[in-house]
Motif scaffolding. Structure first.
Motif, short mmCIF file in Angstrom:
data_model
loop_
_atom_site.label_atom_id
_atom_site.label_comp_id
_atom_site.label_asym_id
_atom_site.label_seq_id
_atom_site.Cartn_x
_atom_site.Cartn_y
_atom_site.Cartn_z
N VAL A 103 31.45 -35.64 25.05
CA VAL A 103 31.72 -34.55 25.99
C VAL A 103 30.66 -33.47 25.86
N PHE A 104 30.31 -33.09 24.64
CA PHE A 104 29.32 -32.04 24.47
C PHE A 104 27.92 -32.52 24.85
N GLU A 105 27.64 -33.79 24.62
CA GLU A 105 26.34 -34.33 25.06
C GLU A 105 26.24 -34.29 26.58
N ALA A 106 27.34 -34.64 27.25
CA ALA A 106 27.36 -34.61 28.72
C ALA A 106 27.21 -33.18 29.22
N ARG A 107 27.88 -32.24 28.58
CA ARG A 107 27.78 -30.84 28.99
C ARG A 107 26.34 -30.33 28.83
N LEU A 108 25.68 -30.70 27.77
CA LEU A 108 24.29 -30.28 27.57
C LEU A 108 23.40 -30.79 28.70
N MET A 109 23.58 -32.06 29.05
CA MET A 109 22.73 -32.64 30.09
C MET A 109 22.99 -32.02 31.45
N VAL A 110 24.27 -31.81 31.78
CA VAL A 110 24.62 -31.35 33.12
C VAL A 110 24.48 -29.84 33.26
N GLU A 111 25.11 -29.08 32.38
CA GLU A 111 25.13 -27.62 32.54
C GLU A 111 23.75 -26.99 32.38
N CYS A 112 22.98 -27.48 31.43
CA CYS A 112 21.63 -26.94 31.26
C CYS A 112 20.77 -27.24 32.49
N GLY A 113 20.96 -28.44 33.03
CA GLY A 113 20.19 -28.84 34.20
C GLY A 113 20.52 -28.04 35.45
N LEU A 114 21.73 -27.46 35.51
CA LEU A 114 22.15 -26.72 36.70
C LEU A 114 21.67 -25.26 36.69
N MET A 115 21.20 -24.77 35.56
CA MET A 115 20.87 -23.35 35.45
C MET A 115 19.69 -22.95 36.33
N ALA A 215 17.56 -19.29 31.09
CA ALA A 215 19.01 -19.50 31.19
C ALA A 215 19.38 -20.90 30.73
N SER A 216 18.55 -21.88 31.08
CA SER A 216 18.80 -23.26 30.64
C SER A 216 18.71 -23.37 29.13
N GLY A 217 17.68 -22.75 28.55
CA GLY A 217 17.53 -22.78 27.10
C GLY A 217 18.66 -22.06 26.39
N PHE A 218 19.11 -20.95 26.97
CA PHE A 218 20.22 -20.20 26.37
C PHE A 218 21.50 -21.02 26.45
N MET A 219 21.73 -21.68 27.58
CA MET A 219 22.93 -22.52 27.72
C MET A 219 22.93 -23.62 26.67
N GLU A 220 21.76 -24.20 26.41
CA GLU A 220 21.66 -25.25 25.38
C GLU A 220 22.07 -24.71 24.02
N ARG A 221 21.55 -23.55 23.66
CA ARG A 221 21.91 -22.95 22.37
C ARG A 221 23.39 -22.59 22.32
N HIS A 222 23.90 -22.11 23.44
CA HIS A 222 25.30 -21.72 23.53
C HIS A 222 26.23 -22.91 23.28
N LEU A 223 25.97 -24.01 23.98
CA LEU A 223 26.82 -25.19 23.83
C LEU A 223 26.69 -25.82 22.45
N LYS A 224 25.47 -25.83 21.91
CA LYS A 224 25.28 -26.37 20.57
C LYS A 224 25.98 -25.51 19.53
N SER A 225 26.04 -24.21 19.78
CA SER A 225 26.74 -23.31 18.86
C SER A 225 28.24 -23.60 18.85
N ILE A 226 28.79 -23.85 20.04
CA ILE A 226 30.21 -24.20 20.13
C ILE A 226 30.49 -25.48 19.36
N GLU A 227 29.65 -26.50 19.61
CA GLU A 227 29.85 -27.79 18.94
C GLU A 227 29.71 -27.64 17.42
N ALA A 228 28.74 -26.83 16.99
CA ALA A 228 28.51 -26.65 15.55
C ALA A 228 29.68 -25.95 14.87
N SER A 229 30.46 -25.17 15.64
CA SER A 229 31.59 -24.45 15.07
C SER A 229 32.79 -25.35 14.81
#
Length: 250
Positions: A103-115, A215-229
């Protein structure tokens, strides 16, 4: 009739009925309203992963037939919020470790790409709406309203995807955000959502400035931070000491 045709007709029927366009019992809530009620309870963790969803109990609560409830549960199962098991019925989905990571891998691919697209399409009205949503989320976090904060965070990410103008991907992001709430319930740490309270505000400012790349780079860091938590790992399989367990019976 072929199996593929039967499946297509069944899926179409589920979506039609669960959207409230089909017949429903007089005096009961519409199927779409019931779908939203159950979905919200799952996303907000009022219904925990693994919780059984008895058709008769739900039919009684919402004042409709079990057939209507079954259609709602089938729709939720299509979105992987509910698991349907033969002879056991429905239960809130409990994501596996692999599913959580997917799920988080999919979110990284899709949400970052939409920014990048969102940064080009965003309007002043969109920016104000997002700021209002982020403010509500901050207030929920400040007041320790965990359920509300989770729901607001999922809605924020879904709204961001909608701004891109791609309805198909926006719907997909909405489903991924909902599934993420289940992952938080199973693998999250109490009192922590993974989102820093200011993350969404920072993302809004980058989009408002039209800086899609950042924004795309920030979204990537944001989602990875959630997953890391999260504590995403398999519980070790235990081999019980049967002699010790049943020693009292010997």
């Amino acid at each position: 009739m072929s199996g593929s045709r039967q499946m297509a007709e069944s899926t179409s029927s589920v979506q039609e009925q669960a959207s409230g366009s089909g017949p429903k019992k007089s005096g009961g809530k519409g199927l779409d309203a019931i779908y939203r009620s159950i979905s919200a309870a799952i996303i907000e963790h009022r219904l925990k992963p693994g919780a059984r969803l008895r058709e008769d109990a739900l039919a009684d609560v919402f004042g409709i037939s079990r057939t209507g409830i079954r259609k709602v549960l089938q729709r939720l199962a299509l979105e992987q919020l509910v698991t349907l098991t033969p002879r056991r019925g429905a239960s809130v989905t409990r994501p596996s470790v692999d599913e959580a990571r997917d799920v988080f891998e999919a979110r990284l691919m899709v949400e970052c790409g939409l920014m990048e697209v969102a940064a080009k399409r965003i309007t002043e009205a969109d920016i104000q709406e997002l700021r209002d949503m982020a403010k509500q989320e901050r207030e929920a976090l400040r007041n320790r309203e965990q359920r509300s904060a989770i729901k607001l965070s999922a809605a924020f990410h879904a709204r961001l995807a909608e701004i891109s103008g791609n309805r198909t991907l926006a719907e997909f992001v909405g489903q991924l955000a909902s599934r993420s709430s289940l992952i938080l319930a199973v693998y999250g740490n109490a009192g922590h959502l993974g989102c820093e309270s200011h993350d969404h505000d920072n993302l809004i400012e980058l989009l408002a400035a039209g800086d899609g790349a950042r924004a795309s780079g920030f979204m990537e860091r944001h989602l990875k931070s959630i997953e890391a938590s999260l504590s995403i790992f398999e519980e070790p399989e235990e081999t019980p000491d049967l002699k010790d367990i049943f020693a009292v019976d010997a």
